[in-house]
Design a protein around this motif. Structure first.
Motif, PDB file in Angstrom:
ATOM      1  N   SER A  73      64.548  46.031   6.993  1.00  0.00           N
ATOM      2  CA  SER A  73      63.344  46.607   7.619  1.00  0.00           C
ATOM      3  C   SER A  73      62.943  45.840   8.887  1.00  0.00           C
ATOM      4  O   SER A  73      61.817  45.942   9.349  1.00  0.00           O
ATOM      5  N   TYR A  74      63.870  45.090   9.421  1.00  0.00           N
ATOM      6  CA  TYR A  74      63.578  44.320  10.654  1.00  0.00           C
ATOM      7  C   TYR A  74      63.710  45.251  11.854  1.00  0.00           C
ATOM      8  O   TYR A  74      64.719  45.301  12.547  1.00  0.00           O
ATOM      9  N   LEU A  75      62.654  46.049  12.062  1.00  0.00           N
ATOM     10  CA  LEU A  75      62.689  47.087  13.086  1.00  0.00           C
ATOM     11  C   LEU A  75      61.574  46.858  14.079  1.00  0.00           C
ATOM     12  O   LEU A  75      60.455  46.500  13.695  1.00  0.00           O
ATOM     13  N   GLN A  76      61.859  47.081  15.314  1.00  0.00           N
ATOM     14  CA  GLN A  76      60.875  46.962  16.405  1.00  0.00           C
ATOM     15  C   GLN A  76      59.992  45.714  16.271  1.00  0.00           C
ATOM     16  O   GLN A  76      58.764  45.829  16.215  1.00  0.00           O
ATOM     17  N   PRO A  77      60.570  44.538  16.179  1.00  0.00           N
ATOM     18  CA  PRO A  77      59.735  43.336  16.074  1.00  0.00           C
ATOM     19  C   PRO A  77      58.947  43.111  17.361  1.00  0.00           C
ATOM     20  O   PRO A  77      59.411  43.468  18.439  1.00  0.00           O
ATOM     21  N   VAL A  78      57.756  42.546  17.213  1.00  0.00           N
ATOM     22  CA  VAL A  78      56.967  42.293  18.431  1.00  0.00           C
ATOM     23  C   VAL A  78      56.584  40.815  18.512  1.00  0.00           C
ATOM     24  O   VAL A  78      56.733  40.074  17.556  1.00  0.00           O
ATOM     25  N   LEU A  79      56.021  40.483  19.609  1.00  0.00           N
ATOM     26  CA  LEU A  79      55.685  39.098  19.964  1.00  0.00           C
ATOM     27  C   LEU A  79      56.969  38.277  19.793  1.00  0.00           C
ATOM     28  O   LEU A  79      57.971  38.764  19.278  1.00  0.00           O
ATOM     29  N   GLN A  80      56.915  37.076  20.158  1.00  0.00           N
ATOM     30  CA  GLN A  80      58.155  36.305  20.039  1.00  0.00           C
ATOM     31  C   GLN A  80      58.425  35.859  18.596  1.00  0.00           C
ATOM     32  O   GLN A  80      59.428  35.245  18.305  1.00  0.00           O
ATOM     33  N   LEU A  81      57.500  36.217  17.694  1.00  0.00           N
ATOM     34  CA  LEU A  81      57.640  35.747  16.315  1.00  0.00           C
ATOM     35  C   LEU A  81      58.398  36.722  15.427  1.00  0.00           C
ATOM     36  O   LEU A  81      58.640  36.472  14.266  1.00  0.00           O
ATOM     37  N   GLY A  82      58.727  37.870  15.967  1.00  0.00           N
ATOM     38  CA  GLY A  82      59.460  38.855  15.166  1.00  0.00           C
ATOM     39  C   GLY A  82      58.589  39.510  14.116  1.00  0.00           C
ATOM     40  O   GLY A  82      59.036  39.758  12.995  1.00  0.00           O
ATOM     41  N   ILE A  83      57.329  39.802  14.469  1.00  0.00           N
ATOM     42  CA  ILE A  83      56.456  40.496  13.519  1.00  0.00           C
ATOM     43  C   ILE A  83      56.852  41.967  13.497  1.00  0.00           C
ATOM     44  O   ILE A  83      56.940  42.605  14.552  1.00  0.00           O
ATOM     45  N   THR A  84      57.121  42.500  12.299  1.00  0.00           N
ATOM     46  CA  THR A  84      57.594  43.888  12.202  1.00  0.00           C
ATOM     47  C   THR A  84      56.485  44.796  11.669  1.00  0.00           C
ATOM     48  O   THR A  84      55.576  44.338  10.978  1.00  0.00           O
ATOM     49  N   PRO A  85      56.605  46.096  11.980  1.00  0.00           N
ATOM     50  CA  PRO A  85      55.518  47.009  11.603  1.00  0.00           C
ATOM     51  C   PRO A  85      55.479  47.376  10.123  1.00  0.00           C
ATOM     52  O   PRO A  85      54.530  47.979   9.667  1.00  0.00           O
TER      53      PRO A  85
END
Ligand code: ADP
Length: 577
Positions: A73-85
């Motif tokens: 489920s590692y999809l569209q991560p944001v910020l440089q921390l890899g936060i996923t939706p």
């Protein structure tokens, strides 16, 4: 409960449309309290050769599953921390912690850390990764402890439970998100201007993950039963998934660039599923949409960011969960009512059998004893060698008339006596009446009859055997429904009312039907008097004898205005008998 629902529970015959899914919550098979943390699975589960090996094996499996789910489920991560939706691994961790209790915390911390390494490549450094992993483990252990207090079984099985679960998860996921971002900020891994937005993004992913996965995982012990029930209604399930899949394809693929605007039609199949399958269907449906959303949208360049869709998904999840729990509760209540109805009918049949047996014994004992004596005497009088006795024909004649009397008694049995098995207790009529009314809801609805119960809760308690009194009321209401259905009245109404008078409580059951037929009105309490094609004519006779045995009375009156029947019960007050 000899219906399909019961059969599905015990191994699976067809479910009727509208029947609930077997109760997939562990409520059925276990106490609602949490299991001792030392026995995560149950004593029936596999036996491990080494002490503690069970826990280690479960933890190892959990860690592998956690990392795998996070990776998938590692999809569209944001910020440089890899936060996923969408963070289904959080739902998995919470379920694991509810099963294991606080001792599962170490495995959760380890899993979160490993995920940082394997999936995200430790974007903020190892100290931050260790700190956030420990933070996640501690915070979710706290949430699991709160949820365990209510018992695993009741996570979302009623609307109130579901609302509590949602509220607890909402607070905890926000708390975890804020802590996570605070740690990252403190370690300099995140600039201050994006920190606040980061909390929201972290929160929506975790919250959706918990809502879609935790309740489903908590039902794991009942999955097999659930699948059997799904198979029993497979064409409907297939149709629902086709409709759901098609709607998702239109929204997330064909109209991908406008998915935010056209998200709302998804509520239609979701509500359909929740209405038919209760909370189990709601959770499974929400998970299917979530998976579809995550994987369909990621490939479409013009689509809005998954994060924005996740906020809509949250609304859908919450609606489905609360609606599903409400439907489940209603279906459970209906199943209970059906069971009670059948139990009452059974009690009625037993009462009838008991009444008949005692009446038969009572009425036939005397003629049969006389018959045997006459036949013995006739035997002696007819002994060969003896001189022919003139008393022989007379004795045989008496024997014959006793036999005729016995058969006449059999034909016109009129006296029914109560079995004498009573448990009289002070009783609130209001409670009893509302329970009887409740038991009839389904039948009333089918017959189009309106039942009102005007029994004040302030009436003094009466003294009666609750089961027997319930049988009487059940009988009267059933008769009224039958009469109005047979006559096909325009107005079909039954009113139960009560008042205190002359040291008794008088309860009346009145209907707007055709009234008791004039040719049987005078004999309506006699056994075997009936106008129904399949009737036995025993209900009123038994009801009257049950009441009389308790110091009460049952009478019939015309309801007045030339139509309707009215039966009145006189019941002794508690403490007066
Ligand atoms: P059964 O229901 O087997 O006929 P009951 O003793 O319950 O036996 O009722 C006897 C008869 O009394 C019924 O067949 C019906 O003709 C009549 N009866 C009872 N209750 C009503 C009612 N509310 N309205 C009209 N007729 C009734």
């Amino acid at each position: 409960m000899a219906n399909a629902y019961g059969q599905a529970l015990t191994g699976g015959a067809e479910l009727q449309p509208g029947e609930p899914l077997p109760n997939l919550s562990p409520r059925e098979s276990e106490e609602s309290g949490p299991r001792p943390s030392g026995s995560p699975g149950s004593s029936r589960r596999r036996a491990y050769p080494l002490p503690g090996a069970g826990y280690l094996l479960d933890s190892a499996l959990f860690i592998v599953a956690y990392v795998l789910v996070d990776w998938l489920s590692y999809l569209q991560p944001v910020l440089q921390l890899g936060i996923t939706p969408w963070n289904p691994q959080t739902g998995l961790a919470l379920a694991f912690l509810i099963w294991q209790g606080p001792r599962g915390a170490a495995a959760v911390a380890l899993a979160a850390l490993l995920s940082e390494v394997v999936v995200r490549d430790v974007p903020a450094g190892s100290v931050a990764a260790i700190a956030t992993s420990i933070w996640i483990a501690i915070a979710y252990t706290g949430l699991a402890a709160v949820l365990r207090r209510k018992g695993r079984a009741s996570l979302v099985s009623t609307p109130v439970d579901a609302a509590r679960f949602v509220a607890a998860c909402l607070g905890a996921t926000l708390f975890v998100g804020a802590g996570f971002i605070a740690i990252m900020f403190a370690m300099g891994a995140l600039p201050g201007d994006v920190a606040l937005g980061g909390v929201g993004r972290y929160w929506v992913g975790d919250f959706n993950g918990v809502l879609t996965l935790t309740p489903l995982l908590m039902w794991a012990p009942s999955w097999r039963k659930g699948l059997a029930a799904l198979r029993a209604r497979r064409s409907e399930v297939l149709l629902q998934f086709v409709v759901l899949g098609f709607t998702m394809w239109i929204i997330f693929v064909v109209l991908a660039d406008q998915a935010l605007r056209f998200f709302y039609p998804l509520f239609v199949p979701m509500i359909w599923i929740a209405l038919r399958w209760g909370v189990v269907g709601a959770v499974v449906g929400a998970l299917a949409i979530q998976i579809g959303l995550a994987f369909m949208v990621k490939d479409v360049g013009a689509a809005p960011p998954l994060f924005e869709l996740q906020f809509l998904m949250l609304t859908l999840n919450l609606t489905a969960l609360i609606l599903g729990a409400t439907v489940s509760e209603r279906l459970r209540a209906q199943a209970q009512l059906r069971e009670r109805d059948e139990a009452l009918a059974r009690a009625m049949r037993f009462a009838t059998a008991g009444e008949m047996a005692s009446a038969l014994t009572h009425e036939l004992n005397q003629p049969i004893t006389a018959l045997v004596s006459y036949l013995r005497a006739a035997e002696i009088l007819a002994t060969p060698g003896e001189e022919r006795d003139t008393r022989l024909p007379e004795t045989l004649g008496k024997a014959a008339s006793e036999a005729i009397r016995a058969s006449a008694v059999l034909r016109r049995l009129r006296d029914f006596y109560s079995t004498g098995q009573m448990a009289r207790a002070p009783l609130s009529l209001a409670t009893l009446c509302s329970s009887v009314c409740g038991a009839f809801q389904e039948r009333l609805r089918r017959a189009g009859v309106e039942l009102t119960c005007n029994v004040s809760a302030v009436l003094p308690a009466i003294s009666a055997d609750p089961t027997q009194l319930e049988i009487v009321l059940h009988n009267l209401v059933a008769n009224a429904i039958d009469a109005m259905t047979a006559a096909d009245n325009a107005v079909k109404r039954i009113e139960i009312s009560a008042e205190q008078r002359d040291g008794h409580v008088h309860l009346a059951v009145a209907d707007t039907g055709p009234g008791v037929a004039t040719d049987i009105a005078a004999r309506v309490f006699e056994p075997f008097v009936t106008t129904k094609p399949g009737g036995m004519g025993l209900g009123l006779a038994i009801s009257r004898s049950l009441l009389r045995a308790q110091g009460g009375e049952l009478e019939f009156r015309e309801a007045g205005n030339g139509n309707g029947a009215r039966f009145e019960l006189r019941l002794p007050l508690a403490g007066e008998t």
